[in-house]
Design a protein around this motif. Structure first.
Motif, PDB file in Angstrom:
ATOM      1  N   HIS A  30      -2.707   3.738  40.460  1.00  0.00           N
ATOM      2  CA  HIS A  30      -2.257   4.520  39.312  1.00  0.00           C
ATOM      3  C   HIS A  30      -2.435   3.703  38.044  1.00  0.00           C
ATOM      4  O   HIS A  30      -1.916   2.601  37.933  1.00  0.00           O
ATOM      5  CB  HIS A  30      -0.788   4.928  39.504  1.00  0.00           C
ATOM      6  CG  HIS A  30      -0.367   6.011  38.585  1.00  0.00           C
ATOM      7  ND1 HIS A  30       0.208   5.751  37.380  1.00  0.00           N
ATOM      8  CD2 HIS A  30      -0.451   7.356  38.700  1.00  0.00           C
ATOM      9  CE1 HIS A  30       0.482   6.896  36.770  1.00  0.00           C
ATOM     10  NE2 HIS A  30       0.089   7.876  37.559  1.00  0.00           N
ATOM     11  N   SER A  33      -0.013   0.993  35.846  1.00  0.00           N
ATOM     12  CA  SER A  33       1.111   0.547  36.663  1.00  0.00           C
ATOM     13  C   SER A  33       0.597  -0.357  37.764  1.00  0.00           C
ATOM     14  O   SER A  33       0.252   0.097  38.842  1.00  0.00           O
ATOM     15  CB  SER A  33       1.845   1.742  37.274  1.00  0.00           C
ATOM     16  OG  SER A  33       2.315   2.596  36.270  1.00  0.00           O
ATOM     17  N   ASN A  36       1.148   0.041  41.567  1.00  0.00           N
ATOM     18  CA  ASN A  36       1.670   1.383  41.800  1.00  0.00           C
ATOM     19  C   ASN A  36       0.572   2.255  42.400  1.00  0.00           C
ATOM     20  O   ASN A  36      -0.466   2.470  41.791  1.00  0.00           O
ATOM     21  CB  ASN A  36       2.166   1.991  40.492  1.00  0.00           C
ATOM     22  CG  ASN A  36       2.941   3.269  40.694  1.00  0.00           C
ATOM     23  OD1 ASN A  36       3.321   3.614  41.812  1.00  0.00           O
ATOM     24  ND2 ASN A  36       3.175   3.981  39.623  1.00  0.00           N
ATOM     25  N   GLU A  37       0.779   2.728  43.612  1.00  0.00           N
ATOM     26  CA  GLU A  37      -0.198   3.562  44.305  1.00  0.00           C
ATOM     27  C   GLU A  37       0.309   4.997  44.372  1.00  0.00           C
ATOM     28  O   GLU A  37       1.508   5.253  44.418  1.00  0.00           O
ATOM     29  CB  GLU A  37      -0.444   3.032  45.709  1.00  0.00           C
ATOM     30  CG  GLU A  37      -1.019   1.642  45.738  1.00  0.00           C
ATOM     31  CD  GLU A  37      -1.229   1.097  47.133  1.00  0.00           C
ATOM     32  OE1 GLU A  37      -1.777   0.002  47.231  1.00  0.00           O
ATOM     33  OE2 GLU A  37      -0.852   1.748  48.117  1.00  0.00           O
ATOM     34  N   LYS A  38      -0.637   5.922  44.386  1.00  0.00           N
ATOM     35  CA  LYS A  38      -0.304   7.341  44.448  1.00  0.00           C
ATOM     36  C   LYS A  38      -1.156   8.009  45.513  1.00  0.00           C
ATOM     37  O   LYS A  38      -2.354   7.747  45.609  1.00  0.00           O
ATOM     38  CB  LYS A  38      -0.575   7.979  43.082  1.00  0.00           C
ATOM     39  CG  LYS A  38      -0.219   9.423  42.991  1.00  0.00           C
ATOM     40  CD  LYS A  38      -0.425   9.926  41.576  1.00  0.00           C
ATOM     41  CE  LYS A  38      -0.029  11.388  41.499  1.00  0.00           C
ATOM     42  NZ  LYS A  38      -0.171  11.907  40.154  1.00  0.00           N
TER      43      LYS A  38
END
Length: 83
Positions: A30, A33, A36-38
């Motif tokens: 992401h 971030s 930060n993984e989505k």
């Protein structure tokens, strides 16, 4: 793991009648971030030339970290994760 570019793997999942795109999702980094993984279901994406689309959002393929089956098996992973 499957061989080929992430775009080739996604095209096979989306367009090969032997595959069910509902059984796969991608994990992206992401933007903005760090770490930060989505998760995004493959059925929600449209493939483009250098980008893929989720609705109006245009996301470059290099943000994809891995392609995963719903059972948790990783079918493609970015080189940056393997090195």
């Amino acid at each position: 793991m499957r061989k080929g570019s992430v775009k080739e793997v996604l095209a096979k999942i989306k367009y090969d009648p032997r595959e069910d795109e509902g059984n796969y999702y991608i994990v992206i980094e992401h933007r903005g971030s760090y770490g930060n993984e989505k998760k995004i279901p493959v059925e929600m994406i449209e493939l483009g030339h250098g980008y893929f689309f989720v609705g109006e959002a245009q996301i470059p393929y290099h943000r994809i970290l891995r392609v995963v089956r719903r059972d948790g098996k990783v079918v493609w992973e970015s080189r940056k994760l393997r090195d």
